[in-house]
Scaffold this active site. Structure first.
Site, PDB file in Angstrom:
ATOM      1  N   LYS A 169      -9.464   6.872 -20.579  1.00 11.89           N
ATOM      2  CA  LYS A 169      -8.894   7.964 -19.781  1.00 11.89           C
ATOM      3  C   LYS A 169      -9.382   9.269 -20.398  1.00 11.89           C
ATOM      4  O   LYS A 169      -9.660   9.330 -21.604  1.00 11.89           O
ATOM      5  CB  LYS A 169      -7.361   7.933 -19.850  1.00 11.89           C
ATOM      6  CG  LYS A 169      -6.690   8.680 -18.730  1.00 11.89           C
ATOM      7  CD  LYS A 169      -6.615   7.822 -17.482  1.00 11.89           C
ATOM      8  CE  LYS A 169      -5.941   8.525 -16.336  1.00 11.89           C
ATOM      9  NZ  LYS A 169      -5.837   7.654 -15.161  1.00 11.89           N
TER      10      LYS A 169
ATOM     11  N   GLY B  97       6.869   8.387  -1.248  1.00 15.56           N
ATOM     12  CA  GLY B  97       5.544   9.001  -1.357  1.00 15.56           C
ATOM     13  C   GLY B  97       4.713   8.596  -0.165  1.00 15.56           C
ATOM     14  O   GLY B  97       4.585   7.406   0.148  1.00 15.56           O
TER      15      GLY B  97
ATOM     16  N   GLY C  37       1.374   9.608   0.348  1.00 17.26           N
ATOM     17  CA  GLY C  37       0.013  10.066   0.061  1.00 17.26           C
ATOM     18  C   GLY C  37      -0.957   8.906   0.172  1.00 17.26           C
ATOM     19  O   GLY C  37      -0.773   7.992   0.982  1.00 17.26           O
TER      20      GLY C  37
ATOM     21  N   VAL D 187      -1.611   6.295  -1.563  1.00 14.58           N
ATOM     22  CA  VAL D 187      -1.103   4.931  -1.728  1.00 14.58           C
ATOM     23  C   VAL D 187      -0.053   4.612  -0.667  1.00 14.58           C
ATOM     24  O   VAL D 187      -0.137   3.599   0.035  1.00 14.58           O
ATOM     25  CB  VAL D 187      -0.501   4.739  -3.146  1.00 14.58           C
ATOM     26  CG1 VAL D 187       0.076   3.333  -3.286  1.00 14.58           C
ATOM     27  CG2 VAL D 187      -1.560   4.991  -4.214  1.00 14.58           C
ATOM     28  N   GLY D 188       0.952   5.478  -0.524  1.00 14.47           N
ATOM     29  CA  GLY D 188       2.096   5.183   0.341  1.00 14.47           C
ATOM     30  C   GLY D 188       1.737   4.984   1.800  1.00 14.47           C
ATOM     31  O   GLY D 188       2.181   4.020   2.437  1.00 14.47           O
TER      32      GLY D 188
HETATM   33  P1  NAD Z   1      -0.978  11.483  -3.587  1.00 17.73           P
HETATM   34  O1  NAD Z   1      -0.985  12.805  -4.257  1.00 17.73           O
HETATM   35  O2  NAD Z   1      -2.012  11.171  -2.555  1.00 17.73           O
HETATM   36  O3  NAD Z   1       0.452  11.228  -2.890  1.00 17.73           O
HETATM   37  C1  NAD Z   1       1.641  11.400  -3.577  1.00 17.73           C
HETATM   38  C2  NAD Z   1       2.774  11.486  -2.567  1.00 17.73           C
HETATM   39  O4  NAD Z   1       3.994  11.515  -3.270  1.00 17.73           O
HETATM   40  C3  NAD Z   1       2.745  12.729  -1.685  1.00 17.73           C
HETATM   41  O5  NAD Z   1       3.095  12.341  -0.376  1.00 17.73           O
HETATM   42  C4  NAD Z   1       3.856  13.605  -2.269  1.00 17.73           C
HETATM   43  O6  NAD Z   1       4.458  14.451  -1.316  1.00 17.73           O
HETATM   44  C5  NAD Z   1       4.808  12.539  -2.714  1.00 17.73           C
HETATM   45  N1  NAD Z   1       5.785  12.983  -3.704  1.00 17.73           N
HETATM   46  C6  NAD Z   1       5.627  13.802  -4.759  1.00 17.73           C
HETATM   47  N2  NAD Z   1       6.791  13.961  -5.405  1.00 17.73           N
HETATM   48  C7  NAD Z   1       7.699  13.196  -4.747  1.00 17.73           C
HETATM   49  C8  NAD Z   1       9.069  12.940  -4.906  1.00 17.73           C
HETATM   50  N3  NAD Z   1       9.744  13.471  -5.913  1.00 17.73           N
HETATM   51  N4  NAD Z   1       9.700  12.146  -4.013  1.00 17.73           N
HETATM   52  C9  NAD Z   1       9.012  11.561  -3.006  1.00 17.73           C
HETATM   53  N5  NAD Z   1       7.696  11.759  -2.812  1.00 17.73           N
HETATM   54  C10 NAD Z   1       7.069  12.576  -3.663  1.00 17.73           C
HETATM   55  O7  NAD Z   1      -1.000  10.409  -4.774  1.00 17.73           O
HETATM   56  P2  NAD Z   1      -1.447   8.891  -4.694  1.00 17.73           P
HETATM   57  O8  NAD Z   1      -2.902   8.771  -4.965  1.00 17.73           O
HETATM   58  O9  NAD Z   1      -0.874   8.283  -3.468  1.00 17.73           O
HETATM   59  O10 NAD Z   1      -0.735   8.320  -6.003  1.00 17.73           O
HETATM   60  C11 NAD Z   1       0.659   8.023  -5.997  1.00 17.73           C
HETATM   61  C12 NAD Z   1       0.976   7.231  -7.251  1.00 17.73           C
HETATM   62  O11 NAD Z   1       0.186   6.033  -7.284  1.00 17.73           O
HETATM   63  C13 NAD Z   1       0.689   7.903  -8.589  1.00 17.73           C
HETATM   64  O12 NAD Z   1       1.598   7.404  -9.542  1.00 17.73           O
HETATM   65  C14 NAD Z   1      -0.698   7.397  -8.944  1.00 17.73           C
HETATM   66  O13 NAD Z   1      -0.951   7.488 -10.344  1.00 17.73           O
HETATM   67  C15 NAD Z   1      -0.553   5.973  -8.498  1.00 17.73           C
HETATM   68  N6  NAD Z   1      -1.804   5.275  -8.249  1.00 17.73           N
HETATM   69  C16 NAD Z   1      -2.695   5.740  -7.324  1.00 17.73           C
HETATM   70  C17 NAD Z   1      -3.859   5.037  -7.071  1.00 17.73           C
HETATM   71  C18 NAD Z   1      -4.832   5.471  -6.018  1.00 17.73           C
HETATM   72  O14 NAD Z   1      -5.732   4.692  -5.707  1.00 17.73           O
HETATM   73  N7  NAD Z   1      -4.697   6.651  -5.437  1.00 17.73           N
HETATM   74  C19 NAD Z   1      -4.140   3.856  -7.788  1.00 17.73           C
HETATM   75  C20 NAD Z   1      -3.209   3.403  -8.725  1.00 17.73           C
HETATM   76  C21 NAD Z   1      -2.041   4.115  -8.929  1.00 17.73           C
END
Ligand code: NAD
Length: 378
Positions: free
Chosen positions: A77, A177, A179, A181-182
């Protein structure tokens, strides 16, 4: 639950490198945690306040995730201590300076993380020809756009059908969430017959026990609005999603959102951890005692790094999705079976499985030591 890994142990970190280049305004840290399985892969996080400890913990998490996924890569990292919202030209110069600084750290392959995206990785690739998570136009597989991690989350949820009283067909799903992932986890779970009953973002949660329309939620987000702006639905505060009435809960946002304060009120029978470290250790123990099945983060959200690895080795998008499906199904089954057979939590089972793999992989690597070459663990 036993935390079998500490920050500095037999497994790593192998290297901790501090980078300080005042002329470029660059302060950064690279942690190569473990390379027993191959050169490390891990994201570049850009934030003003990330500590060495956080970087080391994230690097270890990548070791676990990559080993658990059976990738030919260890974990690493890096962090750049800067504001990710800085003007574009400044950001490009800083990222390019960082890329030059890591050129000789050949056992670290950088990818995107918080504060960096595929454009940043294209700059890194342009400087040193070593990066993953690249834009499609230069041969990358845009893992967030295709929903690699959300797809893997849905595969893991399906694997859990054999180990708990939940069937995806008709299951009520709550997602924290919306974003990268969600929203894709929602899409792939709905394709498997599930019903989306609660979704949150940083501004609130929206509920509908009869099922929310994914297209309406996506349109709101694309218009810069919150899911809680959905008309005609019940709305609550952003953390309310954690205790929503549902069968499956997918945390896909922040760390430690399931904690001692709310773990006893979680209604889900199955939790698939899309986010990294979304539950505290104590909360996971409470969930385990309550009989709630939890597929841990480094098993459930490996889709993104599997996609990055396929990209690095020259594979296509279709191949990436096929590998994610195969690995997430297999690994979730292995972990859940061991947890059920031995009565431990899936995280404890996953930790034991990965620790065993690390112990098996370490002697395969030639480490340098005083007096000649040899294995560090012999
Ligand atoms: P992202 O920034 O695309 O989306 C994050 C989402 O979470 C947004 O919709 C934001 O509004 C929401 N959010 C923020 N604070 C919040 C809260 N307090 N309550 C509810 N929702 C909230 O991020 P992402 O890429 O979707 O990543 C999300 C998580 O998954 C992180 O922990 C990241 O480390 C993990 N992750 C992501 C990936 C990937 O491929 N993107 C892979 C492994 C793990």
């Amino acid at each position: 639950m036993t935390d079998v890994f500490t920050l500095a142990d037999t497994f790593g970190p192998e290297k901790v490198i501090h980078i300080n280049n005042p002329a470029a305004g660059l302060r950064a840290i690279v942690v190569v945690d473990n390379t027993a399985a191959g050169p490390s892969i891990g994201g570049i996080r850009m934030a003003p306040d990330v500590s060495l400890e956080e970087c080391a913990r994230l690097a270890r998490a990548m070791t676990l995730k990559n080993l658990a996924a059976g990738l030919p890569h260890g974990g690493g990292k890096s962090v750049i201590l800067a504001d990710p919202a800085m003007p574009g030209v400044e950001k490009e110069n800083l990222i390019r300076a960082f890329a030059s600084a890591i050129e000789q750290i050949k056992d670290y392959i950088p990818g995107p993380d918080m504060g960096t995206n595929e454009t940043c990785l294209a700059w890194v690739h342009d400087e040193i020809s070593r990066a993953v998570g690249l834009p499609r136009v230069i041969g990358g597989i845009p893992l967030d756009e295709i929903g690699a991690t959300g797809f893997g989350v849905a595969v893991a949820a399906q694997a859990a059908e054999g180990y708990c009283d939940v069937r995806l067909e008709g299951a009520a799903v709550a997602i924290q969430g919306f974003g990268a992932v969600g929203k894709h986890a929602a899409r792939f779970l709905m394709e498997k017959g599930a019903k989306l009953v609660a979704v949150s973002d940083s501004r609130g949660t929206v509920f509908d026990p009869d099922g929310l329309q994914l297209s309406e939620l996506l349109a709101l987000k694309e218009g810069g609005k919150s899911v809680s702006d959905l008309g005609g639905a019940q709305v609550g505060h952003s953390e309310a999603v954690i205790t929503a009435q549902c069968d499956i809960l997918i945390p896909a946002a922040r760390p430690d959102v399931i904690n001692e304060g709310n773990a006893s009120n979680v209604k889900a029978k199955l939790i698939v951890q899309g986010a990294n470290i979304p539950a505290t250790i104590d909360a996971e123990e409470i969930l385990h005692q309550r009989g709630i099945l939890v597929i841990p983060d480094f098993i459930a959200n490996a889709g993104g790094v599997i996609c990055a690895s396929v990209e690095f080795h020259g594979g296509t998008e279709n191949q990436a999705m096929a590998v994610i499906a195969e690995k997430l199904k297999h690994n979730s089954n292995v972990v859940l079976k061991q947890a059920c057979d031995s009565g431990v939590s899936p995280r404890d089972a996953a930790n034991e499985i990965v620790k065993a793999r690390l112990n098996e992989a370490m002697p395969l690597k030639r480490f340098f030591k005083a007096g000649g070459l040899g294995s560090r663990v012999s």
